[in-house]
Design a protein around this motif. Sequence first.
Motif, mmCIF file in Angstrom:
data_model
loop_
_atom_site.group_PDB
_atom_site.id
_atom_site.type_symbol
_atom_site.label_atom_id
_atom_site.label_comp_id
_atom_site.label_asym_id
_atom_site.label_seq_id
_atom_site.Cartn_x
_atom_site.Cartn_y
_atom_site.Cartn_z
ATOM 1 N N ASP A 51 0.853 -1.196 0.000
ATOM 2 C CA ASP A 51 0.000 0.000 0.000
ATOM 3 C C ASP A 51 0.886 1.242 0.000
ATOM 4 O O ASP A 51 1.060 1.898 1.024
ATOM 5 N N GLY A 53 0.555 4.229 -1.217
ATOM 6 C CA GLY A 53 -0.092 5.527 -1.027
ATOM 7 C C GLY A 53 -0.067 5.991 0.416
ATOM 8 O O GLY A 53 0.066 7.186 0.692
ATOM 9 N N ARG A 57 1.601 9.522 1.207
ATOM 10 C CA ARG A 57 0.850 10.616 1.854
ATOM 11 C C ARG A 57 1.510 11.002 3.172
ATOM 12 O O ARG A 57 1.605 12.179 3.522
ATOM 13 N N ASP A 120 -0.261 10.492 -8.299
ATOM 14 C CA ASP A 120 -1.352 9.595 -7.926
ATOM 15 C C ASP A 120 -1.236 9.350 -6.422
ATOM 16 O O ASP A 120 -0.212 8.846 -5.951
ATOM 17 N N ASP A 122 -2.307 7.161 -4.558
ATOM 18 C CA ASP A 122 -2.199 5.763 -4.136
ATOM 19 C C ASP A 122 -0.941 5.084 -4.658
ATOM 20 O O ASP A 122 -0.747 3.899 -4.437
#
Length: 170
Positions: A51, A53, A57, A120, A122
Amino acid sequence: MTDDWRQAKRPVSAVLAGPYGHPFHPILVTVPIGAWLASVVFDIGSHLVDDPGFLARGAQWLIAIGVLGALAAATVGFLDLFAIPTGTPAFRIGLVHMSLNLAVTVAFALDFWWRAAGTDPDAAVAGGPLALSLAAVVVLAVSGYLGGKLAYHYGVRVADERTQATGFRR
């Protein structure tokens, strides 16, 4: 002890820059340094997990925290620079230290904007922002070395030896 040396040890404003022998700048710089180094770890980690993203983030948030922390550290550091007499080697190193830190802060602010504008959310961190972060961290290390030289070699905002010696009396 020369008057120039004494001047570099005293704060321009003890309320804003910290009292004699206990400046605020060294503790404030831990926020941007830690946040930016952690953001690079998150960037690299985003290429290693399922994962990405989440870590990407997280890195962007850490960059923002670092930029805000750098602004606070820079404000207090600027006051410390005013305590150093102009025309001295310590003052010249202080100017280079400040300039490098401002460049690093701008680089990370641009890095934040780059990530927000075109990535993007993600996906793993793109190569461009990752390279910018890595370059900024290298410059940050050089600047940190110079900041250490100001404190540990030249004793800027560090208590004089007589004051230090009181900690070793029985």
